[in-house]
Design a protein around this motif. Structure first.
Motif, short mmCIF file in Angstrom:
data_model
loop_
_atom_site.label_atom_id
_atom_site.label_comp_id
_atom_site.label_asym_id
_atom_site.label_seq_id
_atom_site.Cartn_x
_atom_site.Cartn_y
_atom_site.Cartn_z
N LYS A 195 0.83 -1.19 0.00
CA LYS A 195 0.00 0.00 0.00
C LYS A 195 0.87 1.25 0.00
CE LYS A 195 -4.06 1.85 2.26
NZ LYS A 195 -4.97 1.76 3.37
N TRP A 196 1.95 1.25 0.76
CA TRP A 196 2.86 2.39 0.83
C TRP A 196 3.56 2.59 -0.51
CZ3 TRP A 196 8.17 3.12 0.46
CH2 TRP A 196 8.61 4.38 0.83
N ASP A 197 4.01 1.53 -1.18
CA ASP A 197 4.67 1.61 -2.48
C ASP A 197 3.71 2.19 -3.52
OD1 ASP A 197 7.09 0.64 -1.59
OD2 ASP A 197 6.65 -1.43 -2.18
N TRP A 198 2.46 1.81 -3.46
CA TRP A 198 1.47 2.31 -4.42
C TRP A 198 1.27 3.82 -4.24
CZ3 TRP A 198 -3.53 4.31 -3.76
CH2 TRP A 198 -4.26 4.45 -4.93
N LYS A 199 1.17 4.30 -3.01
CA LYS A 199 1.01 5.73 -2.74
C LYS A 199 2.26 6.50 -3.16
CE LYS A 199 -2.29 5.57 1.08
NZ LYS A 199 -2.49 5.87 2.49
N ARG A 200 3.41 5.91 -2.90
CA ARG A 200 4.67 6.55 -3.28
C ARG A 200 4.78 6.66 -4.80
NH1 ARG A 200 10.59 4.22 -1.75
NH2 ARG A 200 11.76 5.93 -2.68
N LYS A 201 4.38 5.61 -5.51
CA LYS A 201 4.42 5.61 -6.97
C LYS A 201 3.48 6.68 -7.52
CE LYS A 201 3.85 2.61 -10.95
NZ LYS A 201 3.44 1.32 -11.45
N LEU A 202 2.28 6.80 -6.97
CA LEU A 202 1.31 7.80 -7.41
C LEU A 202 1.85 9.21 -7.18
CD1 LEU A 202 -1.55 8.14 -8.55
CD2 LEU A 202 -2.38 8.20 -6.21
N LYS A 203 2.49 9.42 -6.06
CA LYS A 203 3.05 10.73 -5.74
C LYS A 203 4.18 11.08 -6.71
CE LYS A 203 4.57 13.33 -1.73
NZ LYS A 203 4.90 13.27 -0.31
#
Length: 156
Positions: A4-12
């Motif tokens: 979940k953290w990697d997905w948010k980081r990628k979106l950012k």
């Protein structure tokens, strides 16, 4: 949780990259301008040919030999007429006194009385590399010492 953290980081990161691309694109567009001549305002008028090679002033006057630089919308274009065909093309005047005529075209009619002047003018115009405005006169010249002299048509 790590996924979940990697997905948010990628979106950012995608948003940051998109922002940089948008800013870069705006900077490029801000630097685009329409092509205009650096010529002084007093060049943008119609000029009558009064001195050219061995042609008499009477021949140039009777043919209404002219160079038109008065197109205000497209200041990098010119037209000319030596008594028969219409010539046209691009011109670039620079503040250092240099000039460049390019992409020259012409209509192709035959007119017995004007062909010599027209052919000579059409051959020499692209070789003109310098200009000078003195009062109501425009002088074009090249490195070979050939000269075309014009007088402003609106001069009394």
């Amino acid at each position: 949780m790590a996924q979940k953290w990697d997905w948010k980081r990628k979106l950012k990161m995608e948003k940051i990259i998109s922002g940089f691309i948008a800013i870069f694109g705006l900077l490029i567009l801000a630097n685009c301008t329409t092509q205009k001549t650096n010529a002084p305002e007093n060049i943008q008028r119609e000029w009558m040919l009064v001195e050219f090679q061995d042609f008499s002033k009477d021949v140039m006057t009777s043919n209404k030999a002219r160079l038109d630089l008065s197109n205000k919308e497209k200041t990098n274009q010119f037209s000319a007429n030596m008594g028969c065909n219409n010539m046209f093309g691009k011109v670039s005047f620079n503040v250092d006194g240099t000039v460049k005529f390019s992409e020259i075209g012409s209509t192709m009619m035959f007119c017995d009385r004007a062909m010599d002047l027209e052919q000579a003018f059409g051959k020499e115009l692209p070789t003109m590399t310098n200009y000078k405005v003195e009062g109501h006169y425009l002088t074009l010249s090249n490195s070979s010492g050939k000269v075309m002299k014009f007088v402003a048509s609106d001069w009394d």
